[in-house]
Structure formats: structure tokens, C-alpha cells
Design a protein around this motif. Structure first.
Motif, PDB file in Angstrom:
ATOM      1  N   ALA A   1       0.825  -1.206   0.000  1.00 46.85           N
ATOM      2  CA  ALA A   1       0.000   0.000   0.000  1.00 46.85           C
ATOM      3  C   ALA A   1       0.860   1.257   0.000  1.00 46.85           C
ATOM      4  CB  ALA A   1      -0.932  -0.009   1.209  1.00 46.85           C
ATOM      5  N   LEU A   2       1.979   1.215   0.715  1.00 42.74           N
ATOM      6  CA  LEU A   2       2.869   2.374   0.742  1.00 42.74           C
ATOM      7  C   LEU A   2       3.485   2.638  -0.622  1.00 42.74           C
ATOM      8  CD1 LEU A   2       4.668   2.046   4.185  1.00 42.74           C
ATOM      9  CD2 LEU A   2       3.284   3.959   3.411  1.00 42.74           C
ATOM     10  N   GLU A   3       3.844   1.576  -1.325  1.00 45.32           N
ATOM     11  CA  GLU A   3       4.397   1.749  -2.669  1.00 45.32           C
ATOM     12  C   GLU A   3       3.356   2.369  -3.600  1.00 45.32           C
ATOM     13  OE1 GLU A   3       6.029  -0.929  -6.406  1.00 45.32           O
ATOM     14  OE2 GLU A   3       5.977  -1.802  -4.404  1.00 45.32           O
ATOM     15  N   ILE A   4       2.123   1.929  -3.495  1.00 44.92           N
ATOM     16  CA  ILE A   4       1.055   2.482  -4.336  1.00 44.92           C
ATOM     17  C   ILE A   4       0.868   3.967  -4.027  1.00 44.92           C
ATOM     18  CG2 ILE A   4      -1.399   2.343  -4.900  1.00 44.92           C
ATOM     19  CD1 ILE A   4      -1.172  -0.673  -4.011  1.00 44.92           C
ATOM     20  N   ALA A   5       0.844   4.306  -2.736  1.00 44.34           N
ATOM     21  CA  ALA A   5       0.690   5.708  -2.342  1.00 44.34           C
ATOM     22  C   ALA A   5       1.835   6.553  -2.883  1.00 44.34           C
ATOM     23  CB  ALA A   5       0.618   5.816  -0.824  1.00 44.34           C
ATOM     24  N   GLY A   6       3.062   6.020  -2.814  1.00 44.76           N
ATOM     25  CA  GLY A   6       4.208   6.758  -3.319  1.00 44.76           C
ATOM     26  C   GLY A   6       4.140   6.968  -4.818  1.00 44.76           C
ATOM     27  N   ALA A   7       3.663   5.960  -5.542  1.00 40.24           N
ATOM     28  CA  ALA A   7       3.557   6.076  -6.999  1.00 40.24           C
ATOM     29  C   ALA A   7       2.528   7.124  -7.402  1.00 40.24           C
ATOM     30  CB  ALA A   7       3.187   4.713  -7.601  1.00 40.24           C
ATOM     31  N   VAL A   8       1.510   7.293  -6.581  1.00 34.23           N
ATOM     32  CA  VAL A   8       0.440   8.242  -6.886  1.00 34.23           C
ATOM     33  C   VAL A   8       0.770   9.643  -6.370  1.00 34.23           C
ATOM     34  CG1 VAL A   8      -2.013   8.722  -6.487  1.00 34.23           C
ATOM     35  CG2 VAL A   8      -1.261   6.398  -6.921  1.00 34.23           C
ATOM     36  N   GLY A   9       1.659   9.702  -5.372  1.00 31.64           N
ATOM     37  CA  GLY A   9       2.042  10.990  -4.826  1.00 31.64           C
ATOM     38  C   GLY A   9       1.159  11.496  -3.708  1.00 31.64           C
ATOM     39  N   VAL A  10       0.580  10.557  -2.927  1.00 30.92           N
ATOM     40  CA  VAL A  10      -0.234  10.939  -1.769  1.00 30.92           C
ATOM     41  C   VAL A  10       0.253  10.146  -0.565  1.00 30.92           C
ATOM     42  CG1 VAL A  10      -2.251  11.481  -3.175  1.00 30.92           C
ATOM     43  CG2 VAL A  10      -1.994   9.173  -2.236  1.00 30.92           C
ATOM     44  N   SER A  11      -0.180  10.537   0.625  1.00 35.71           N
ATOM     45  CA  SER A  11       0.177   9.779   1.813  1.00 35.71           C
ATOM     46  C   SER A  11      -0.622   8.481   1.859  1.00 35.71           C
ATOM     47  CB  SER A  11      -0.099  10.589   3.083  1.00 35.71           C
ATOM     48  OG  SER A  11      -1.493  10.679   3.321  1.00 35.71           O
ATOM     49  N   LEU A  12      -0.100   7.499   2.600  1.00 32.04           N
ATOM     50  CA  LEU A  12      -0.801   6.223   2.714  1.00 32.04           C
ATOM     51  C   LEU A  12      -2.189   6.415   3.319  1.00 32.04           C
ATOM     52  CD1 LEU A  12      -1.053   3.150   2.664  1.00 32.04           C
ATOM     53  CD2 LEU A  12       0.131   3.091   4.865  1.00 32.04           C
ATOM     54  N   ARG A  13      -2.270   7.198   4.375  1.00 31.89           N
ATOM     55  CA  ARG A  13      -3.563   7.377   5.041  1.00 31.89           C
ATOM     56  C   ARG A  13      -4.545   8.115   4.134  1.00 31.89           C
ATOM     57  NH1 ARG A  13      -2.536  10.308  10.252  1.00 31.89           N
ATOM     58  NH2 ARG A  13      -0.972  11.371   8.977  1.00 31.89           N
ATOM     59  N   GLY A  14      -4.038   9.078   3.357  1.00 32.81           N
ATOM     60  CA  GLY A  14      -4.910   9.760   2.405  1.00 32.81           C
ATOM     61  C   GLY A  14      -5.426   8.805   1.343  1.00 32.81           C
ATOM     62  N   LEU A  15      -4.544   7.909   0.866  1.00 32.60           N
ATOM     63  CA  LEU A  15      -4.966   6.933  -0.135  1.00 32.60           C
ATOM     64  C   LEU A  15      -6.004   5.974   0.432  1.00 32.60           C
ATOM     65  CD1 LEU A  15      -4.439   5.818  -3.036  1.00 32.60           C
ATOM     66  CD2 LEU A  15      -2.826   4.230  -1.972  1.00 32.60           C
ATOM     67  N   GLN A  16      -5.767   5.497   1.657  1.00 27.17           N
ATOM     68  CA  GLN A  16      -6.721   4.576   2.275  1.00 27.17           C
ATOM     69  C   GLN A  16      -8.089   5.240   2.454  1.00 27.17           C
ATOM     70  OE1 GLN A  16      -4.300   3.663   5.711  1.00 27.17           O
ATOM     71  NE2 GLN A  16      -3.755   1.652   4.903  1.00 27.17           N
TER      72      GLN A  16
END
Length: 308
Positions: free
Chosen positions: A219-234
Motif C-alpha cells: 500500500a505504501l508503494e502504491i501511495a508513493g507512486a500516486v504521490g499521496v500519503s498512505l492514510r490519504g490513499l486509504q
């Protein structure tokens, strides 16, 4: 031996010199090195600054007098010691009193990258961990349960957690759970509420997941690829799709498994082989998830070729 796997250090024998001996059983799991360490007599170990690493030590019995810089505690089976990268450490114990400790060494780069992704901004300075971590309640207890489960498999070179699709998410979970369970100078920021990622970011994340579903995604890798924080993505996935990024990935992989099962020859391919290929290491759980999604067992899908 301990210096090669962990850190350069000095050892002063405080107990019976004739009984001195060291026992170390360790394994490297990506950015994490875990190992059981014991001495046959009482010793005092001193290291310089850990620099590129963070460390956690947990005695499985007895007590370990220890310090990180000026902070001092007595580590016990209910209280782990978490060491800062920018301080030296001292450990005193073993012999009949301490028995063994489970030590975990984690790359500083990996810990700070995970924290940066959680917060959505870079980390400039070493994390100021509190030395003591209660592992009897709450997140500390949950983190310790994961460590214990991993520790019993250290010698197994064929353990399922070493599968490429499982190792990266597992080590990430070890690091993130430590960040959430321990106290440090970023704890309040991690506990603060965040705004959900916008629908465009969620759509970008979906596209990224679909393009990389056969890789060891986290999940952290996905958030990094999108350019948002993990919690924001979740929060964004929950708001837009009523699911989580990892559940979305799991469901996508289930559909990939179904496609492979329907295309496979049951004489030459098996359910376990196909499921394992897509990162499903617990066959019973996988079969339940598959049946819930598709209304039939994986084996029924594999046999369906005979009716086509």
C-alpha cells in the motif's frame, strides 16, 4: 560474529570467563535482520552510534539492562527496547538471568521512507524513538505477535514469507507496525486525521495496481507512486470505492487466478500452483475468498475445461 550481522561492538565479560560463549541464529529479510542472541555468562556490550540502522531487542526471559544514549531502562519479556540511529547503546545481561533475546535490526533508510509515505512528506532527521515499548497491550502486543510468528521460521529457507510477492509486504508491515506501536517524535502526526485522496488520485492508484498486480506491491508503494500519503490513499479508496487499496489488489489477483484456472489444463496444472503464483500462500483462506467472489470452488473452475 555478532558484529558482522549487527554492529561493531565491544564485549566485557562480567561473569565466569571460563563459561564465555556466544550463540546467534539470524536471518536477513530484505531491510530487516532478525536473530536470536545469547551468551553463556554475564556480559556488557557497548556500540557506537547505530547510524544507518534502528534496533529492537526483546528478552524472552529475565532482564536486560540497557541504554540508548542517556536513556536507560530494564528490558523484559513485557518491555522491548527500541534504539535510536543517532545514539550509542549499552546492553548488560545474559547467563542464567537473561537467556536469549530476539533482536531486530532495520535499515534506517527503509524506516524513514515508510514514515515519509505515511505522512506524505520527507523525513529530514533520525527518528527519536522512546527506548521503552510496552508489548503486553494494544499495538505493541500486536507487533510482538507478528515478530514471534516470524522468529520461529528463521531457519526455514523455504518458508512462505520468503516468496517475492509476500516478503516486501511483510517487511513493510513489520516496519509500519513498529512506527505505529512505539512512541517517537512523529507519533502525534501519525495519529492526526487526514483528508482523503481525491477521486483522480484513486483512479491513478487503480491503474497502477492493475499494471503491477503480478509484482510484490504494498500500500505504501502504491501511495508513493500516486504521490499521496498512505492514510490519504486509504481514506480515498474507502470514500470512493468502499474498499482498501490492498483489498482491491487482492480482488484483482483473485480474478487473475480465475482466468488462469479457466485456461489451464487440469492434467498439468493445480490450484495450489496457480494460487501461489499470485501470492496466495494460505490455501484455505484463498479458497474461501475465491468461493465468496465467484460462487464456486477453485477446483471447480479448474475442472470446467472438461465441460467446454
Amino acid at each position: 560474529m555478532g558484529g558482522r550481522l549487527f554492529y561493531p561492538h565491544s564485549v566485557e565479560v562480567l561473569g565466569d570467563q571460563q563459561s564465555f560463549g556466544i550463540h546467534l541464529d539470524a536471518a536477513e529479510l530484505g531491510p530487516v535482520t532478525m536473530g536470536w542472541l545469547s551468551y553463556d555468562t554475564e556480559v556488557e556490550i557497548e556500540t557506537g552510534e547505530l547510524q544507518d540502522w534502528y534496533q529492537v531487542n526483546v528478552p524472552v526471559s529475565g532482564r536486560l539492562k540497557t541504554s540508548s544514549g542517556a536513556d536507560r531502562i530494564i528490558a523484559t519479556p513485557s518491555c522491548a527496547a527500541v534504539y535510536r540511529a543517532d545514539r550509542g547503546s549499552v546492553l548488560q545481561g545474559w547467563g542464567q538471568e537473561t537467556r536469549r533475546i530476539l533482536g531486530m535490526k532495520i535499515e534506517r533508510r527503509a524506516v524513514e521512507e515508510q514514515l515519509a509515505l505515511l505522512l506524505g512528506r520527507p523525513i529530514r532527521n533520525p527518528i527519536a524513538f522512546d527506548l521503552a515499548l510496552d508489548i503486553t497491550t494494544g499495538h505493541g502486543q500486536q507487533w510482538w505477535s507478528v515478530m514471534q510468528a516470524l522468529s520461529v521460521q528463521l531457519r526455514d529457507t523455504d518458508a512462505l514469507f520468503r516468496h517475492p510477492l509476500l516478503l516486501a509486504p511483510l517487511t513493510q508491515s513489520v516496519i509500519v507496525s513498529l512506527l505505529l506501536a512505539s512512541r517517537h517524535d512523529y507519533s502525534e502526526q501519525l495519529a492526526a486525521t487526514v483528508a482523503p485522496a481525491c477521486p483522480a488520485a484513486v483512479e491513478h492508484a487503480k491503474q497502477y495496481i492493475e499494471a503491477h498486480a503480478d509484482e510484490p506491491l504494498t500500500a505504501l508503494e502504491i501511495a508513493g507512486a500516486v504521490g499521496v500519503s498512505l492514510r490519504g490513499l486509504q481514506h480515498g479508496f474507502q470514500t470512493s470505492l468502499q474498499t482498501t487499496p490492498m483489498r482491491y489488489l487482492r480482488d484483482l489477483r483473485l480474478r487473475k487466478v480465475r482466468g488462469d484456472l479457466l485456461a489451464a489444463d487440469p492434467e498439468t496444472a493445480g490450484v495450489a500452483e496457480i494460487a501461489y503464483r499470485w501470492g496466495f500462500n494460505h490455501l484455505g483462506r484463498f479458497a474461501g475468498q475465491y468461493r465468496e467472489m465467484f460462487g464456486e470452488s477453485p477446483s471447480a473452475a479448474l475442472r470446467a475445461i472438461t465441460s467446454r
